[in-house]
Design a protein around this motif. Structure first.
Motif, PDB file in Angstrom:
ATOM      1  N   LYS A 130      -6.411   7.281  10.489  1.00  0.00           N
ATOM      2  CA  LYS A 130      -6.170   7.041   9.054  1.00  0.00           C
ATOM      3  C   LYS A 130      -5.023   6.060   8.875  1.00  0.00           C
ATOM      4  O   LYS A 130      -5.080   5.149   8.066  1.00  0.00           O
ATOM      5  N   ARG A 131      -3.982   6.298   9.656  1.00  0.00           N
ATOM      6  CA  ARG A 131      -2.804   5.444   9.571  1.00  0.00           C
ATOM      7  C   ARG A 131      -3.168   3.994   9.928  1.00  0.00           C
ATOM      8  O   ARG A 131      -2.807   3.046   9.256  1.00  0.00           O
ATOM      9  N   LYS A 132      -3.925   3.881  11.016  1.00  0.00           N
ATOM     10  CA  LYS A 132      -4.329   2.536  11.469  1.00  0.00           C
ATOM     11  C   LYS A 132      -5.230   1.869  10.420  1.00  0.00           C
ATOM     12  O   LYS A 132      -5.094   0.679  10.138  1.00  0.00           O
ATOM     13  N   PHE A 133      -6.140   2.647   9.871  1.00  0.00           N
ATOM     14  CA  PHE A 133      -7.029   2.131   8.819  1.00  0.00           C
ATOM     15  C   PHE A 133      -6.183   1.543   7.686  1.00  0.00           C
ATOM     16  O   PHE A 133      -6.404   0.418   7.231  1.00  0.00           O
ATOM     17  N   LEU A 134      -5.205   2.316   7.239  1.00  0.00           N
ATOM     18  CA  LEU A 134      -4.383   1.859   6.108  1.00  0.00           C
ATOM     19  C   LEU A 134      -3.516   0.660   6.507  1.00  0.00           C
ATOM     20  O   LEU A 134      -3.412  -0.306   5.758  1.00  0.00           O
ATOM     21  N   ASP A 135      -2.898   0.727   7.692  1.00  0.00           N
ATOM     22  CA  ASP A 135      -2.055  -0.392   8.140  1.00  0.00           C
ATOM     23  C   ASP A 135      -2.860  -1.699   8.160  1.00  0.00           C
ATOM     24  O   ASP A 135      -2.411  -2.724   7.668  1.00  0.00           O
ATOM     25  N   LEU A 136      -4.043  -1.625   8.745  1.00  0.00           N
ATOM     26  CA  LEU A 136      -4.838  -2.851   8.884  1.00  0.00           C
ATOM     27  C   LEU A 136      -5.398  -3.317   7.539  1.00  0.00           C
ATOM     28  O   LEU A 136      -5.302  -4.489   7.191  1.00  0.00           O
ATOM     29  N   HIS A 137      -5.982  -2.396   6.780  1.00  0.00           N
ATOM     30  CA  HIS A 137      -6.607  -2.817   5.524  1.00  0.00           C
ATOM     31  C   HIS A 137      -5.582  -3.278   4.490  1.00  0.00           C
ATOM     32  O   HIS A 137      -5.880  -4.107   3.640  1.00  0.00           O
ATOM     33  N   ASN A 138      -4.380  -2.734   4.557  1.00  0.00           N
ATOM     34  CA  ASN A 138      -3.356  -3.067   3.560  1.00  0.00           C
ATOM     35  C   ASN A 138      -2.540  -4.319   3.937  1.00  0.00           C
ATOM     36  O   ASN A 138      -1.684  -4.753   3.174  1.00  0.00           O
ATOM     37  N   CYS A 139      -2.833  -4.908   5.116  1.00  0.00           N
ATOM     38  CA  CYS A 139      -1.893  -5.921   5.640  1.00  0.00           C
ATOM     39  C   CYS A 139      -1.701  -7.118   4.708  1.00  0.00           C
ATOM     40  O   CYS A 139      -0.572  -7.551   4.466  1.00  0.00           O
ATOM     41  N   LEU A 140      -2.786  -7.640   4.160  1.00  0.00           N
ATOM     42  CA  LEU A 140      -2.655  -8.838   3.314  1.00  0.00           C
ATOM     43  C   LEU A 140      -1.971  -8.477   1.993  1.00  0.00           C
ATOM     44  O   LEU A 140      -1.113  -9.208   1.492  1.00  0.00           O
ATOM     45  N   ARG A 141      -2.356  -7.329   1.467  1.00  0.00           N
ATOM     46  CA  ARG A 141      -1.750  -6.864   0.217  1.00  0.00           C
ATOM     47  C   ARG A 141      -0.233  -6.714   0.379  1.00  0.00           C
ATOM     48  O   ARG A 141       0.545  -7.182  -0.449  1.00  0.00           O
ATOM     49  N   GLY A 142       0.161  -6.090   1.490  1.00  0.00           N
ATOM     50  CA  GLY A 142       1.593  -5.902   1.752  1.00  0.00           C
ATOM     51  C   GLY A 142       2.301  -7.246   1.903  1.00  0.00           C
ATOM     52  O   GLY A 142       3.377  -7.463   1.357  1.00  0.00           O
ATOM     53  N   ALA A 143       1.644  -8.170   2.616  1.00  0.00           N
ATOM     54  CA  ALA A 143       2.283  -9.467   2.861  1.00  0.00           C
ATOM     55  C   ALA A 143       2.475 -10.249   1.565  1.00  0.00           C
ATOM     56  O   ALA A 143       3.464 -10.961   1.397  1.00  0.00           O
ATOM     57  N   LEU A 144       1.539 -10.107   0.633  1.00  0.00           N
ATOM     58  CA  LEU A 144       1.634 -10.854  -0.627  1.00  0.00           C
ATOM     59  C   LEU A 144       2.707 -10.284  -1.553  1.00  0.00           C
ATOM     60  O   LEU A 144       3.012 -10.863  -2.587  1.00  0.00           O
ATOM     61  N   GLU A 145       3.269  -9.144  -1.159  1.00  0.00           N
ATOM     62  CA  GLU A 145       4.384  -8.585  -1.951  1.00  0.00           C
ATOM     63  C   GLU A 145       5.718  -9.248  -1.602  1.00  0.00           C
ATOM     64  O   GLU A 145       6.719  -9.019  -2.273  1.00  0.00           O
ATOM     65  N   ASN A 206      -8.491   4.974  -0.867  1.00  0.00           N
ATOM     66  CA  ASN A 206      -7.732   5.864  -1.753  1.00  0.00           C
ATOM     67  C   ASN A 206      -7.733   7.311  -1.245  1.00  0.00           C
ATOM     68  O   ASN A 206      -6.737   8.020  -1.388  1.00  0.00           O
ATOM     69  N   ASP A 207      -8.827   7.741  -0.627  1.00  0.00           N
ATOM     70  CA  ASP A 207      -8.863   9.082  -0.016  1.00  0.00           C
ATOM     71  C   ASP A 207      -7.776   9.208   1.048  1.00  0.00           C
ATOM     72  O   ASP A 207      -7.073  10.199   1.120  1.00  0.00           O
ATOM     73  N   TYR A 208      -7.686   8.173   1.876  1.00  0.00           N
ATOM     74  CA  TYR A 208      -6.694   8.204   2.955  1.00  0.00           C
ATOM     75  C   TYR A 208      -5.283   8.169   2.393  1.00  0.00           C
ATOM     76  O   TYR A 208      -4.382   8.821   2.913  1.00  0.00           O
ATOM     77  N   LYS A 212      -2.412  12.964   2.783  1.00  0.00           N
ATOM     78  CA  LYS A 212      -1.428  12.904   3.845  1.00  0.00           C
ATOM     79  C   LYS A 212      -1.734  14.052   4.786  1.00  0.00           C
ATOM     80  O   LYS A 212      -2.566  14.860   4.470  1.00  0.00           O
ATOM     81  N   PRO A 213      -1.178  14.264   5.908  1.00  0.00           N
ATOM     82  CA  PRO A 213      -0.027  13.510   6.391  1.00  0.00           C
ATOM     83  C   PRO A 213      -0.447  12.219   7.100  1.00  0.00           C
ATOM     84  O   PRO A 213      -1.632  12.005   7.371  1.00  0.00           O
ATOM     85  N   GLY A 214       0.516  11.463   7.399  1.00  0.00           N
ATOM     86  CA  GLY A 214       0.274  10.279   8.227  1.00  0.00           C
ATOM     87  C   GLY A 214      -0.095   9.057   7.438  1.00  0.00           C
ATOM     88  O   GLY A 214      -0.288   8.002   8.000  1.00  0.00           O
ATOM     89  N   ALA A 215      -0.215   9.185   6.128  1.00  0.00           N
ATOM     90  CA  ALA A 215      -0.657   8.034   5.361  1.00  0.00           C
ATOM     91  C   ALA A 215       0.327   7.682   4.255  1.00  0.00           C
ATOM     92  O   ALA A 215      -0.017   6.990   3.309  1.00  0.00           O
ATOM     93  N   GLY A 216       1.544   8.162   4.371  1.00  0.00           N
ATOM     94  CA  GLY A 216       2.515   7.960   3.293  1.00  0.00           C
ATOM     95  C   GLY A 216       2.866   6.504   3.092  1.00  0.00           C
ATOM     96  O   GLY A 216       2.634   5.662   3.946  1.00  0.00           O
ATOM     97  N   TYR A 218       1.639   4.199   1.068  1.00  0.00           N
ATOM     98  CA  TYR A 218       0.669   3.285   0.473  1.00  0.00           C
ATOM     99  C   TYR A 218       0.276   3.755  -0.924  1.00  0.00           C
ATOM    100  O   TYR A 218       0.239   4.956  -1.188  1.00  0.00           O
ATOM    101  N   ARG A 219      -0.040   2.783  -1.774  1.00  0.00           N
ATOM    102  CA  ARG A 219      -0.509   3.112  -3.121  1.00  0.00           C
ATOM    103  C   ARG A 219      -2.019   2.903  -3.205  1.00  0.00           C
ATOM    104  O   ARG A 219      -2.562   2.042  -2.512  1.00  0.00           O
ATOM    105  N   PRO A 220      -2.685   3.668  -4.083  1.00  0.00           N
ATOM    106  CA  PRO A 220      -4.130   3.481  -4.237  1.00  0.00           C
ATOM    107  C   PRO A 220      -4.464   2.080  -4.780  1.00  0.00           C
ATOM    108  O   PRO A 220      -3.596   1.421  -5.351  1.00  0.00           O
ATOM    109  N   ILE A 221      -5.691   1.667  -4.589  1.00  0.00           N
ATOM    110  CA  ILE A 221      -6.133   0.350  -5.081  1.00  0.00           C
ATOM    111  C   ILE A 221      -7.208   0.530  -6.149  1.00  0.00           C
ATOM    112  O   ILE A 221      -7.939   1.531  -6.148  1.00  0.00           O
ATOM    113  N   HIS A 222      -7.290  -0.443  -7.045  1.00  0.00           N
ATOM    114  CA  HIS A 222      -8.302  -0.390  -8.104  1.00  0.00           C
ATOM    115  C   HIS A 222      -8.879  -1.768  -8.380  1.00  0.00           C
ATOM    116  O   HIS A 222      -8.817  -2.251  -9.515  1.00  0.00           O
TER     117      HIS A 222
END
Ligand SMILES: Nc1ncnc2c1ncn2[C@@H]1O[C@H](COP(=O)(O)OP(=O)(O)O)[C@@H](O)[C@H]1O
Ligand SMILES: [Mg+2]
Length: 313
Positions: A130-145, A206-208, A212-216, A218-222
């Motif tokens: 779950k953590r890896k899923f979020l880290d990888l999928h969120n990478c561009l979003r995080g970088a654009l912040e 958003n489920d991930y 929690k645990p392990g997924a703290g 991150y914010r949900p996406i819409h």
């Protein structure tokens, strides 16, 4: 800053043309626009840079490939370091107050996409995956912040015609999805499939995030659909030809993806000769013609949906 992914499962439907010209017209209205080329075909990049220029100045250390290829994307190089300023397009924007920047793509991005997917599959524990899923999928979003992106009003991401991991990072990063499509059977066939796959991605993400645990952290996406913009529409006697009209109406009535009011007609004289000049057709156009007006309407519609204001010339 507003972030829009431009995507369709089908190639050759006008994604890159819409991205380049929408960005250029928005910039001509005084907005600060960043284009990100996430398609390994690199067509958006080559609309602004010659192949020689790209080979010489960008290929080795100034493309999105460098960013996606580290173990966690962006660990080795900040995304903002990859921004380049296409000179010829920005010359055409002089005195408008706007600017147009680009993060270039690379043909080798396709390999990164496969490697990322393999990395995602390589985790064994449920929390770890779950953590890896979020880290990888969120990478561009995080970088654009990153603060360095705060100077842009609009970011447009030209996606590859697939739903690989790189495309998914664009969906996660975006508030809105714009879908260029041709008004024919094959181009409209995939629209609901695209809608479904986006919903599945959003739900899983958003489920991930929520479980929690392990997924703290991150914010949900819409992300939502801005809509379908029909391109290369054939007009005869000021009417859309009937075969295409049928497909457009079918999508309007039956698809879960909304249809925008604006359309771009088929115009080989504007868009037939891609690349070369480094200036998108709508910036290079000297007079006001019907295609320029159509793009103006599309930009009006998109900016309004994003609550962005630009000065229409
Ligand atoms: N409105 C249009 N009229 C005529 N040709 C177009 C139009 N829009 C795009 N094209 C041409 O169609 C081809 C595919 O467009 P492109 O934007 O590269 O699609 P995609 O990015 O979806 O693969 C290109 O050669 C482009 O120049
Ligand atoms: Mg393209």
């Amino acid at each position: 800053m507003r972030i829009v992914a431009v995507m369709n499962y089908k190639g050759g439907v006008g994604k890159t043309t819409v991205t380049a010209n929408l960005g250029a017209v928005a910039a001509s209205r005084g907005l600060r626009v960043l284009l990100i080329d996430l398609d390994p075909q690199t067509n958006l990049t080559f609309s602004f840079f010659s192949v020689d220029d790209w080979q010489e100045n960008l290929k080795d250390d100034r493309t999105i490939k460098q960013w996606y290829e580290s173990e966690v994307p962006g660990r080795d190089v900040p995304l903002a370091d990859l921004i380049v300023n296409p000179e010829r397009a920005n010359k055409a924007l002089l005195n408008t107050g706007g600017r147009l920047d680009l993060i270039s793509s690379h043909l080798g991005l396709i390999d990164n996409d496969l490697e990322l997917a393999a990395r995602l599959g390589g985790t064994t524990t449920l929390d770890g995956s779950k953590r890896k899923f979020l880290d990888l999928h969120n990478c561009l979003r995080g970088a654009l912040e990153d603060q360095r992106f705060a100077e842009y009003d609009l970011v447009l991401i030209d996606c590859a015609p697939n739903f690989g991991l790189v495309t998914k990072t664009a969906i996660v990063a975006s508030e809105k999805i714009l879908v260029p499509a041709k008004a024919d059977y094959l181009s409209t066939l995939g629209l609901d499939y695209l809608g479904r796959n986006c919903s599945i991605l959003v739900q899983q993400f958003n489920d991930y995030v929520n479980h929690k645990p392990g997924a703290g952290g991150y914010r949900p996406i819409h992300p939502g659909f801005l809509g379908v913009v029909f391109t290369m529409v054939h007009i005869y006697s000021q009417q859309v030809v009937s075969a295409q009209h049928k497909y457009i109406e079918e999508v309007r009535l039956n698809s879960q993806v909304p249809v925008l009011g604006s359309k771009i007609r088929n115009s080989p004289s504007h868009f037939g000769d891609t690349g070369g000049s480094g200036v998108p057709a709508m910036l290079a156009a000297t007079g006001r013609d019907i295609v320029v007006s159509e793009f103006d309407e599309l930009v009006d519609e998109v900016l309004e949906a994003l609550a962005l204001q630009g000065d229409r010339k």
